[in-house]
Design an enzyme around this catalytic site. Sequence first.
Site, PDB file in Angstrom:
ATOM      1  N   HIS A   1       0.856  -1.181   0.000  1.00 21.61           N
ATOM      2  CA  HIS A   1       0.000   0.000   0.000  1.00 21.61           C
ATOM      3  C   HIS A   1       0.888   1.225   0.000  1.00 21.61           C
ATOM      4  O   HIS A   1       1.959   1.205   0.609  1.00 21.61           O
ATOM      5  CB  HIS A   1      -0.901   0.010   1.238  1.00 21.61           C
ATOM      6  CG  HIS A   1      -2.056   0.931   1.114  1.00 21.61           C
ATOM      7  ND1 HIS A   1      -1.966   2.270   1.407  1.00 21.61           N
ATOM      8  CD2 HIS A   1      -3.323   0.709   0.696  1.00 21.61           C
ATOM      9  CE1 HIS A   1      -3.134   2.832   1.177  1.00 21.61           C
ATOM     10  NE2 HIS A   1      -3.979   1.925   0.750  1.00 21.61           N
TER      11      HIS A   1
ATOM     12  N   ASP B   1      -8.034  -5.133  -0.107  1.00 20.27           N
ATOM     13  CA  ASP B   1      -8.534  -5.919  -1.239  1.00 20.27           C
ATOM     14  C   ASP B   1      -8.161  -7.382  -1.165  1.00 20.27           C
ATOM     15  O   ASP B   1      -8.665  -8.191  -1.947  1.00 20.27           O
ATOM     16  CB  ASP B   1      -8.002  -5.326  -2.555  1.00 20.27           C
ATOM     17  CG  ASP B   1      -8.629  -3.982  -2.833  1.00 20.27           C
ATOM     18  OD1 ASP B   1      -9.848  -3.870  -2.624  1.00 20.27           O
ATOM     19  OD2 ASP B   1      -7.918  -3.057  -3.225  1.00 20.27           O
TER      20      ASP B   1
HETATM   21  N1  ACO Z   1       4.223  -7.615  -4.744  1.00 22.91           N
HETATM   22  C1  ACO Z   1       5.579  -7.625  -4.871  1.00 22.91           C
HETATM   23  N2  ACO Z   1       6.361  -6.552  -4.672  1.00 22.91           N
HETATM   24  C2  ACO Z   1       5.751  -5.407  -4.341  1.00 22.91           C
HETATM   25  C3  ACO Z   1       4.356  -5.303  -4.194  1.00 22.91           C
HETATM   26  C4  ACO Z   1       3.572  -6.472  -4.402  1.00 22.91           C
HETATM   27  N3  ACO Z   1       2.234  -6.444  -4.275  1.00 22.91           N
HETATM   28  N4  ACO Z   1       4.021  -4.040  -3.868  1.00 22.91           N
HETATM   29  C5  ACO Z   1       5.178  -3.364  -3.817  1.00 22.91           C
HETATM   30  N5  ACO Z   1       6.224  -4.182  -4.085  1.00 22.91           N
HETATM   31  C6  ACO Z   1       7.662  -3.833  -4.068  1.00 22.91           C
HETATM   32  C7  ACO Z   1       8.040  -3.005  -5.284  1.00 22.91           C
HETATM   33  O1  ACO Z   1       8.449  -3.814  -6.349  1.00 22.91           O
HETATM   34  C8  ACO Z   1       9.159  -2.170  -4.728  1.00 22.91           C
HETATM   35  O2  ACO Z   1      10.302  -2.989  -4.610  1.00 22.91           O
HETATM   36  P1  ACO Z   1      11.788  -2.357  -4.830  1.00 22.91           P
HETATM   37  O3  ACO Z   1      11.960  -1.395  -3.689  1.00 22.91           O
HETATM   38  O4  ACO Z   1      12.687  -3.529  -4.784  1.00 22.91           O
HETATM   39  O5  ACO Z   1      11.754  -1.694  -6.167  1.00 22.91           O
HETATM   40  C9  ACO Z   1       8.680  -1.840  -3.311  1.00 22.91           C
HETATM   41  O6  ACO Z   1       7.866  -2.961  -2.932  1.00 22.91           O
HETATM   42  C10 ACO Z   1       7.892  -0.545  -3.189  1.00 22.91           C
HETATM   43  O7  ACO Z   1       6.809  -0.599  -4.114  1.00 22.91           O
HETATM   44  P2  ACO Z   1       6.220   0.634  -4.900  1.00 22.91           P
HETATM   45  O8  ACO Z   1       5.618   0.179  -6.175  1.00 22.91           O
HETATM   46  O9  ACO Z   1       7.241   1.742  -4.984  1.00 22.91           O
HETATM   47  O10 ACO Z   1       5.096   1.112  -3.921  1.00 22.91           O
HETATM   48  P3  ACO Z   1       3.931   2.113  -4.270  1.00 22.91           P
HETATM   49  O11 ACO Z   1       3.610   2.816  -3.014  1.00 22.91           O
HETATM   50  O12 ACO Z   1       4.278   2.967  -5.441  1.00 22.91           O
HETATM   51  O13 ACO Z   1       2.728   1.152  -4.736  1.00 22.91           O
HETATM   52  C11 ACO Z   1       0.883  -0.327  -4.623  1.00 22.91           C
HETATM   53  C12 ACO Z   1       1.696   0.779  -3.904  1.00 22.91           C
HETATM   54  C13 ACO Z   1       0.475   0.185  -6.010  1.00 22.91           C
HETATM   55  C14 ACO Z   1      -0.382  -0.578  -3.823  1.00 22.91           C
HETATM   56  C15 ACO Z   1       1.744  -1.603  -4.719  1.00 22.91           C
HETATM   57  O14 ACO Z   1       2.075  -2.078  -3.433  1.00 22.91           O
HETATM   58  C16 ACO Z   1       1.065  -2.713  -5.539  1.00 22.91           C
HETATM   59  O15 ACO Z   1       1.186  -2.727  -6.758  1.00 22.91           O
HETATM   60  N6  ACO Z   1       0.290  -3.643  -4.857  1.00 22.91           N
HETATM   61  C17 ACO Z   1      -0.465  -4.648  -5.562  1.00 22.91           C
HETATM   62  C18 ACO Z   1      -1.785  -4.053  -6.059  1.00 22.91           C
HETATM   63  C19 ACO Z   1      -2.759  -3.813  -4.945  1.00 22.91           C
HETATM   64  O16 ACO Z   1      -3.004  -4.666  -4.104  1.00 22.91           O
HETATM   65  N7  ACO Z   1      -3.383  -2.603  -4.966  1.00 22.91           N
HETATM   66  C20 ACO Z   1      -4.416  -2.237  -4.015  1.00 22.91           C
HETATM   67  C21 ACO Z   1      -3.952  -1.158  -3.076  1.00 22.91           C
HETATM   68  S1  ACO Z   1      -5.235  -0.768  -1.922  1.00 22.91           S
HETATM   69  C22 ACO Z   1      -6.296   0.231  -2.773  1.00 22.91           C
HETATM   70  O17 ACO Z   1      -5.911   1.003  -3.628  1.00 22.91           O
HETATM   71  C23 ACO Z   1      -7.707   0.146  -2.476  1.00 22.91           C
END
Ligand code: ACO
Length: 427
Positions: free
Chosen positions: A310, A366
Amino acid sequence: MSRTAHETPGVPEPRTAAGKNVVQAELAVSEPVMGRPAVAAADLAREGYLVYDPGLADTAICRSEITYIDGDAGILLYRGYPAQQVAEKCTFLQTAHLLTTGELPTGAQEERWLARIAASTLPANPVWGPLFDAMPAGTHPMAMLAAATSVMTSLAPDGASAIEQAGFDLLATMPALAAHAFARVEDRPRRPYDPSAGYVENFLHMCFGDSPVATDPAMVHALETLLVLHADHEQNCSTATLRLVSSSNAGFFSSVSAALSALWGPLHGGANQAVIEMLQAIRDDGGDLGKYVAKAKDRNDPFRLMGFGHRVYRTFDARARVIREVAREVCGKAAHDPLLDMALELEEIARNDEFFLERKLYPNVDFYSGLIYRAMGFPVEMFTALFAVGRAPGWIAHWTEAATAPERRIGRPAQLYTGPATRDLQF
Ligand code: ACO
């Protein structure tokens, strides 16, 4: 080649400290009631600099009194009240009153509030029949909701002066639109809207008719809880979109339609559908969770564990704890769902894995909500539409707050230009 700020005429040369370019400027600080203080970007702009913040993770786009999140502590407050307490003690429409007016209703206020919602004529407007029938087979319910809310612009008075009525119309109509979208997905007749039934009961009846699901108190309670816990989440992608669209003086329903499109994405509200599709795909592929956890950790593989991580929460999402318990109850009542076992196992693996711990990636709202919707009998395409029904109060509250904000300005972000420098055509 990109230009650096200090090459721009009029912009002071930054000093270098510890290998970084540094800028010294006096910045006014705004103190919030809770949370991080903010410095004024305009003060930095006067020094000749922009704030570079892709994803707006560290940029406050407004002042807001509606919802507060402490992502490190896993706290979510609606007008100061912990969302878990609100979910335990309040109905969805009481929550809507709290979010949109600032306070929970007294008995008399609640009666008037419910009467205003029940009096809306929009849910039974004759336009919905031809509109939903005209949607091509396979249209996603979120596309249907975005189209239908856009059409509401011509059915209801729009604009800031009519916002109170527009809010009642949206609360009344969203469940009817979601139920019509469900009927279109299933290619069956729509069921009539009945405002004399309870809000959740009416919605479940429009979705499932006389099926026991529609009257089962456990299902009604589960859906009410989910709606309350989705009611607002401050400046997320869809609410920020709503505010940005409204800043151009676009109307309320146009802003809601834009917010619905933003919510649809799988990184945002669409994740509830994506989680179930991911679990199903893993199961169809033999159920090897370790293989998919390894894929999620592989920086060369675009696969992510949907429902994990998140932007704001760096611990267990405040809402996810409650929803996990509701999922256990509801899935316990329905036919055994092997995807719930997989979800629990996946959570266990990820919560003990260095990669997820280091990055503070926990299950979000979610991760479990889809399992509940599935147990109720909703197809996956409907999941994000259910989220949207819950988010209506937040969108009303934020649209109203933005429309009346003293600092209201059109939203117009800046950019760091990295294209070609000025050049002349050579012919
Ligand atoms: N699975 C694997 N790795 C992940 C995940 C995941 N679900 N989420 C983040 N990471 C990793 C990224 O690859 C990144 O790794 P790095 O530092 O080695 O490059 C690190 O964790 C940080 O991730 P970011 O993408 O920079 O985090 P951001 O805050 O931009 O994204 C998001 C947040 C979009 C929710 C992300 O965690 C994601 O894609 N999750 C899966 C989709 C999801 O469940 N979305 C619902 C969110 S709740 C809502 O909106 C209602």
